[in-house]
Design an enzyme around this catalytic site. Structure first.
Site, short mmCIF file in Angstrom:
data_model
loop_
_atom_site.label_atom_id
_atom_site.label_comp_id
_atom_site.label_asym_id
_atom_site.label_seq_id
_atom_site.Cartn_x
_atom_site.Cartn_y
_atom_site.Cartn_z
N ASN A 90 34.04 44.00 45.48
CA ASN A 90 35.13 43.76 44.53
C ASN A 90 36.18 44.87 44.55
OD1 ASN A 90 34.47 41.30 43.44
ND2 ASN A 90 33.12 42.15 41.88
N HIS A 91 37.40 44.49 44.18
CA HIS A 91 38.47 45.42 43.90
C HIS A 91 38.80 45.30 42.41
CE1 HIS A 91 40.20 45.95 48.19
NE2 HIS A 91 38.99 45.42 48.28
N ARG A 92 39.41 46.32 41.88
CA ARG A 92 39.86 46.24 40.50
C ARG A 92 41.11 45.33 40.46
NH1 ARG A 92 41.23 51.25 36.33
NH2 ARG A 92 41.71 49.88 34.56
N TYR A 93 41.11 44.39 39.52
CA TYR A 93 42.24 43.45 39.46
C TYR A 93 42.75 43.25 38.03
CZ TYR A 93 38.35 40.28 38.43
OH TYR A 93 37.21 39.69 37.91
N SER A 98 45.52 46.18 42.94
CA SER A 98 44.12 46.05 43.33
C SER A 98 43.77 46.97 44.50
CB SER A 98 43.81 44.59 43.71
OG SER A 98 44.62 44.20 44.82
#
Length: 218
Positions: A90-93, A98
């Site tokens: 995951n990436h921060r979104y 991101s």
């Protein structure tokens, strides 16, 4: 009933009619040594191009230092091309970007603003069939006895003994009525000794719950 059954620690359990070993089929418990992956006995995977590293093939974003785990139950069947996209992918979104800046300047493992917080485990129940090229997304919870159609993209919680397909995966139908599914889960035949499972193969595969409930270990 067969004379013998391969032990769960055997790397290549499938012998072809000509006597040769099928190197594309493995018992995963025998080939995966990864601190964040737990696999039950007799769960197997297939690949047309068998990898040297089965953990990396199945869960390419799950690293030894990852916070989440991938847990797979007993007697699961994993077709070619199945992939587990675990939480470390995951990436921060939730903000303005991101982009994972911290990955490129030594910030892995820190609480940098550009990295997401640790994610949930991905858990696959017992006797689950994952069809070819199915993709299991971070934090999915797949119940016992589930069948996942080829190419399905699975997220969230999948009820036990259901059949799911599509992108995003949706329940196509239940394999059994609710009460019957509960009886199968209570039976938990996958925890029986392998000799007893093979002795009652016909009842298990034929769905004869009444016989199985009479003979199950107490």
């Amino acid at each position: 009933m067969p004379n013998s059954f391969p032990p769960p620690h055997l790397r290549h359990p499938l012998i072809l009619p000509d006597g040769t070993t099928h190197i594309g089929t493995v018992f995963l418990k025998a080939v995966i040594d990864h601190p964040r992956i737990e696999v039950g006995e007799y769960t197997y995977a297939d690949a047309f191009d068998p990898p040297a590293n089965w953990a990396a093939r199945l869960a390419p974003y799950l690293h030894p230092q990852s916070s989440e785990r991938l847990v797979i139950g007993k007697f699961c069947q994993i077709a070619d091309g199945v992939e587990f996209i675990t939480a470390s992918a995951n990436h921060r979104y939730d903000g303005g970007s991101s982009y994972p800046f911290a990955l490129f300047d030594g910030g892995i493992g820190t609480e940098r603003a550009s990295l997401p917080r640790p994610g949930p485990d991905t858990v696959i129940g017992n006797d689950v069939w994952l069809g070819r090229r199915a993709m299991i997304l971070p934090g999915a919870q797949v119940g016992d006895g589930v069948i996942v159609g080829a190419g399905a993209v699975v997220a969230g919680e999948v009820p036990a003994y259901s059949i799911v397909a599509g992108n995003p995966a949706r329940v196509v139908r239940q394999r059994f009525a609710c009460r019957t599914a509960e009886r199968w889960q209570a039976l938990a035949w996958w925890d029986w000794p392998i000799a007893m499972i093979l002795e009652h193969e016909e009842a298990i595969c034929g769905g004869d719950l009444s016989v199985l409930e009479q003979v199950r270990p107490t």
